[in-house]
Design an enzyme around this catalytic site. Structure first.
Site, mmCIF file in Angstrom:
data_model
loop_
_atom_site.group_PDB
_atom_site.id
_atom_site.type_symbol
_atom_site.label_atom_id
_atom_site.label_comp_id
_atom_site.label_asym_id
_atom_site.label_seq_id
_atom_site.Cartn_x
_atom_site.Cartn_y
_atom_site.Cartn_z
ATOM 1 N N ASN A 111 0.941 -1.365 0.047
ATOM 2 C CA ASN A 111 0.009 0.472 -0.717
ATOM 3 C C ASN A 111 0.735 1.043 -0.042
ATOM 4 O O ASN A 111 2.118 1.667 0.199
ATOM 5 C CB ASN A 111 -1.352 -0.265 1.126
ATOM 6 C CG ASN A 111 -0.368 -0.360 2.446
ATOM 7 O OD1 ASN A 111 0.198 0.926 3.028
ATOM 8 N ND2 ASN A 111 -0.581 -1.343 3.349
ATOM 9 N N ASP A 130 -4.288 -5.964 4.621
ATOM 10 C CA ASP A 130 -5.303 -7.209 5.562
ATOM 11 C C ASP A 130 -5.233 -8.367 4.945
ATOM 12 O O ASP A 130 -5.527 -9.048 5.857
ATOM 13 C CB ASP A 130 -6.989 -6.514 4.925
ATOM 14 C CG ASP A 130 -6.966 -5.306 5.729
ATOM 15 O OD1 ASP A 130 -7.075 -4.918 6.996
ATOM 16 O OD2 ASP A 130 -7.573 -4.358 5.438
ATOM 17 N N LYS A 186 9.026 -17.459 -9.732
ATOM 18 C CA LYS A 186 7.896 -16.646 -10.469
ATOM 19 C C LYS A 186 7.351 -17.504 -11.092
ATOM 20 O O LYS A 186 7.008 -17.819 -11.888
ATOM 21 C CB LYS A 186 9.172 -15.699 -10.755
ATOM 22 C CG LYS A 186 8.560 -14.756 -11.982
ATOM 23 C CD LYS A 186 9.569 -13.499 -12.456
ATOM 24 C CE LYS A 186 8.611 -12.362 -12.919
ATOM 25 N NZ LYS A 186 9.762 -12.173 -14.132
ATOM 26 N N PRO A 223 -3.481 -11.936 10.173
ATOM 27 C CA PRO A 223 -3.604 -11.242 12.201
ATOM 28 C C PRO A 223 -4.029 -9.922 12.412
ATOM 29 O O PRO A 223 -3.191 -9.157 11.255
ATOM 30 C CB PRO A 223 -2.700 -11.869 13.052
ATOM 31 C CG PRO A 223 -1.378 -12.105 11.539
ATOM 32 C CD PRO A 223 -2.222 -12.287 10.410
ATOM 33 N N ASP A 224 -4.707 -9.448 12.876
ATOM 34 C CA ASP A 224 -4.512 -8.212 13.269
ATOM 35 C C ASP A 224 -4.282 -7.456 14.434
ATOM 36 O O ASP A 224 -4.161 -8.297 15.521
ATOM 37 C CB ASP A 224 -6.620 -7.802 13.886
ATOM 38 C CG ASP A 224 -6.523 -5.922 13.910
ATOM 39 O OD1 ASP A 224 -5.972 -5.896 14.325
ATOM 40 O OD2 ASP A 224 -7.714 -5.932 13.468
ATOM 41 N N PHE A 244 -4.594 3.450 15.296
ATOM 42 C CA PHE A 244 -4.944 4.832 13.439
ATOM 43 C C PHE A 244 -6.208 3.868 12.827
ATOM 44 O O PHE A 244 -6.500 2.364 13.188
ATOM 45 C CB PHE A 244 -3.992 4.860 12.867
ATOM 46 C CG PHE A 244 -2.596 6.078 13.351
ATOM 47 C CD1 PHE A 244 -1.985 5.466 14.872
ATOM 48 C CD2 PHE A 244 -2.413 6.907 12.895
ATOM 49 C CE1 PHE A 244 -0.821 6.298 14.854
ATOM 50 C CE2 PHE A 244 -1.788 8.300 13.407
ATOM 51 C CZ PHE A 244 -1.571 7.841 14.398
ATOM 52 N N LYS A 260 -14.377 1.381 15.788
ATOM 53 C CA LYS A 260 -13.192 0.347 15.074
ATOM 54 C C LYS A 260 -12.578 0.151 16.339
ATOM 55 O O LYS A 260 -11.751 -0.435 16.607
ATOM 56 C CB LYS A 260 -12.483 1.321 14.037
ATOM 57 C CG LYS A 260 -11.129 0.322 13.485
ATOM 58 C CD LYS A 260 -11.080 0.916 12.093
ATOM 59 C CE LYS A 260 -10.916 0.453 11.346
ATOM 60 N NZ LYS A 260 -10.039 1.446 9.976
ATOM 61 N N LYS A 269 -11.969 -3.012 18.030
ATOM 62 C CA LYS A 269 -11.118 -3.793 18.186
ATOM 63 C C LYS A 269 -10.149 -3.618 19.514
ATOM 64 O O LYS A 269 -9.180 -4.480 20.090
ATOM 65 C CB LYS A 269 -9.644 -2.971 17.255
ATOM 66 C CG LYS A 269 -9.853 -2.779 15.644
ATOM 67 C CD LYS A 269 -8.568 -2.809 14.700
ATOM 68 C CE LYS A 269 -8.807 -2.572 13.649
ATOM 69 N NZ LYS A 269 -7.779 -3.382 12.372
HETATM 70 N N1 CTP Z 1 -4.263 -3.386 12.307
HETATM 71 C C1 CTP Z 1 -3.346 -4.333 12.315
HETATM 72 N N2 CTP Z 1 -3.704 -4.666 11.824
HETATM 73 C C2 CTP Z 1 -4.165 -5.500 11.116
HETATM 74 C C3 CTP Z 1 -5.283 -4.326 10.591
HETATM 75 C C4 CTP Z 1 -4.987 -3.174 11.078
HETATM 76 O O1 CTP Z 1 -2.413 -3.838 13.751
HETATM 77 N N3 CTP Z 1 -4.149 -6.360 10.106
HETATM 78 C C5 CTP Z 1 -4.302 -1.866 12.963
HETATM 79 C C6 CTP Z 1 -3.315 -0.151 12.382
HETATM 80 O O2 CTP Z 1 -2.165 -0.416 12.823
HETATM 81 C C7 CTP Z 1 -4.323 0.563 12.496
HETATM 82 C C8 CTP Z 1 -5.226 -0.398 12.519
HETATM 83 O O3 CTP Z 1 -5.114 -0.992 12.727
HETATM 84 O O4 CTP Z 1 -3.715 1.052 13.990
HETATM 85 C C9 CTP Z 1 -7.022 0.250 11.736
HETATM 86 O O5 CTP Z 1 -6.450 0.331 10.387
HETATM 87 P P1 CTP Z 1 -7.131 0.385 9.581
HETATM 88 O O6 CTP Z 1 -5.687 -0.413 8.340
HETATM 89 O O7 CTP Z 1 -7.786 1.875 9.434
HETATM 90 O O8 CTP Z 1 -8.033 -0.698 9.736
HETATM 91 P P2 CTP Z 1 -8.275 -2.102 9.189
HETATM 92 O O9 CTP Z 1 -8.464 -3.110 10.425
HETATM 93 O O10 CTP Z 1 -7.797 -2.268 8.156
HETATM 94 O O11 CTP Z 1 -10.191 -1.672 9.497
HETATM 95 P P3 CTP Z 1 -10.641 -1.500 7.397
HETATM 96 O O12 CTP Z 1 -9.769 -1.846 6.452
HETATM 97 O O13 CTP Z 1 -12.236 -2.485 7.473
HETATM 98 O O14 CTP Z 1 -11.158 0.002 8.179
#
Ligand code: CTP
Length: 402
Positions: A209, A277, A287, A304-305, A324, A338, A342
């Site tokens: 990204n 994500d 390749k 994993p989140d 964030f 969120k 979370k």
């Molecule tokens: N985050 C994380 N691990 C992930 C995804 C997100 O630790 N796999 C954390 C980011 O560092 C940030 C927060 O979660 O602090 C929110 O990230 P964001 O991209 O806004 O949210 P998503 O969880 O990706 O949700 P969505 O895509 O539905 O907005």
């Protein structure tokens, strides 16, 4: 800040910024420090020994071979009685000498013959500061544990613009206080995630990204500046990581989670990374080739989140977990939801729609959502937002303990 009873050995190098070191002496003494001045030969071209000794109220040391001084106080002794050695201005030449371990004058000998902590305030022409040799020397000095304050960006005495101006005396005083254990986050450990993650498709391609890592790096630097010990877990970002923090480089979300867990325990964890994500479940070992079998099929699985995993830890959870929320619409509603989803304590929402120029840019507008309510932090540089966050964290930790 109180520096009563602290002894600082101030080495003044030969740069136009040496005049600011006279003000630095005044500021340090106002706060109760004793300042012993050492003037290099080049430094004496810019400030006189008399002005320095008058302001310090002490003799100026400038000669390695002065036998009277050697009898009175050997150079080794001179550097060891100090609580901190401050090199201001630290010129490109002085930095090179320090990095190379030279000892051909009093200043370099003192620096080599000591185990007292050293703080340097570099000052030089912008091209000298960005030159590969100075970069190398800075890397060596940082690895040797030498702390740095500045340089700042701005108009320079030589007529150029850019990084190279010595930090202002009050900034140096603050850095001195922190080095002497006086920062509001001294003794705290903070883990910061930053940058994008790269999720491999095959050995040469990946999902990524637009995160540059600028906000995360600025946060880590601001926390460090308030005295925190910072573990900086970074994906492959454009911006270099800050100095003076413990850097853990990772590529994927899974590696980032491992690195964060490995860095705990921490008082605070801040999740500024733009974590992918999804990852490719069937990433190829070789390749992928175009061929008659048509377009490749990628199976995505959820990563994993990291934020949610840490925020929901039952044991050893950091006291303050900050996330964030990168949103492109309904910023406040999405961020508020969120935060709850979370399980984090604070969430900083930002609008990352392309029109804002925030992702990858130098500025950020943030909304802080906590259990107590919502605060708007109007558009400002990422560095200023980071400083605001670091202060806010320091105040919060202090208030929650009283
Ligand atoms: N985050 C994380 N691990 C992930 C995804 C997100 O630790 N796999 C954390 C980011 O560092 C940030 C927060 O979660 O602090 C929110 O990230 P964001 O991209 O806004 O949210 P998503 O969880 O990706 O949700 P969505 O895509 O539905 O907005």
């Amino acid at each position: 800040m109180n520096l009563q009873g602290k002894h600082i050995l101030l080495i003044v190098g030969g740069g136009i910024a040496a005049y600011k070191s006279l003000d630095l002496v005044r500021r340090l003494r106002e706060r109760g420090a004793t300042v012993t001045p050492v003037l290099t030969r080049a430094g004496a071209e810019f400030v006189t020994p008399l002005s320095l000794s008058s302001l310090c109220g002490r003799k100026v040391y400038d000669d390695l071979w002065d036998l009277t001084d050697e009898a009175e106080m050997g150079h080794i002794q001179l550097s060891r009685v100090a609580d901190l050695i401050v090199v201001a201005p630290a010129t490109a030449d002085l930095m090179a000498k320090m990095a190379g371990g030279h000892a051909d004058d009093l200043a370099s000998t003192l620096l080599l013959a000591t185990d007292t902590p050293v703080l340097m305030a570099p000052a030089m022409n912008v091209r000298m500061w960005t030159h590969a040799a100075t970069r190398r020397n800075l890397g060596t000095l940082t690895a040797d544990g030498i702390a740095t304050v500045g340089p700042n960006e701005g108009d320079m005495a030589c007529g150029e613009f850019g990084p190279g101006r010595m930090a202002e005396p009050l900034e140096i005083v603050e850095a001195v206080g922190i080095r002497l254990g006086g920062g509001p986050l001294a003794g705290r450990h903070v883990v910061v995630t930053s940058g994008p993650t790269h999720e491999p498709i095959d050995p040469v391609r990946y999902i990524a990204n637009r995160s540059s890592g600028a906000q995360g790096a600025a946060i880590a630097a601001a926390l460090r500046d308030l005295g925190a010990r910072v573990t900086f877990v970074t994906g492959p970002a454009d911006r270099p990581p800050p100095q003076g923090v413990d850097i853990r480089r990772v590529e994927t979300a899974a590696e980032m989670l491992d690195a964060v867990e490995g860095a705990l325990p921490a008082d605070v964890a801040i999740f500024a990374a733009a974590v992918a994500d999804w990852r490719v479940a069937n990433a190829a070992g070789q390749k992928m080739k175009k061929g008659p079998s048509g377009l490749p099929h990628l199976d995505l699985v959820e990563n994993p989140d990291i934020l949610a995993t840490i925020a929901r830890m039952e044991e050893g959870r950091p006291r303050l977990v900050v996330g964030f929320a990168a949103e492109t619409e309904n910023v406040l509603e999405n961020a508020t939801a969120k935060r709850v989803r979370k399980g984090c304590d604070w969430i900083l929402a930002n609008d990352v729609s392309p029109a804002t120029g925030i992702m990858g840019g130098a500025e950020n507008a943030l909304t802080l959502v906590t259990t107590d309510g919502v605060e708007d932090w109007p558009r400002d540089t990422k560095v200023a937002q980071a400083a605001r966050l670091a202060r806010r964290i320091a105040d919060h930790l202090e208030a929650s303990e009283t």
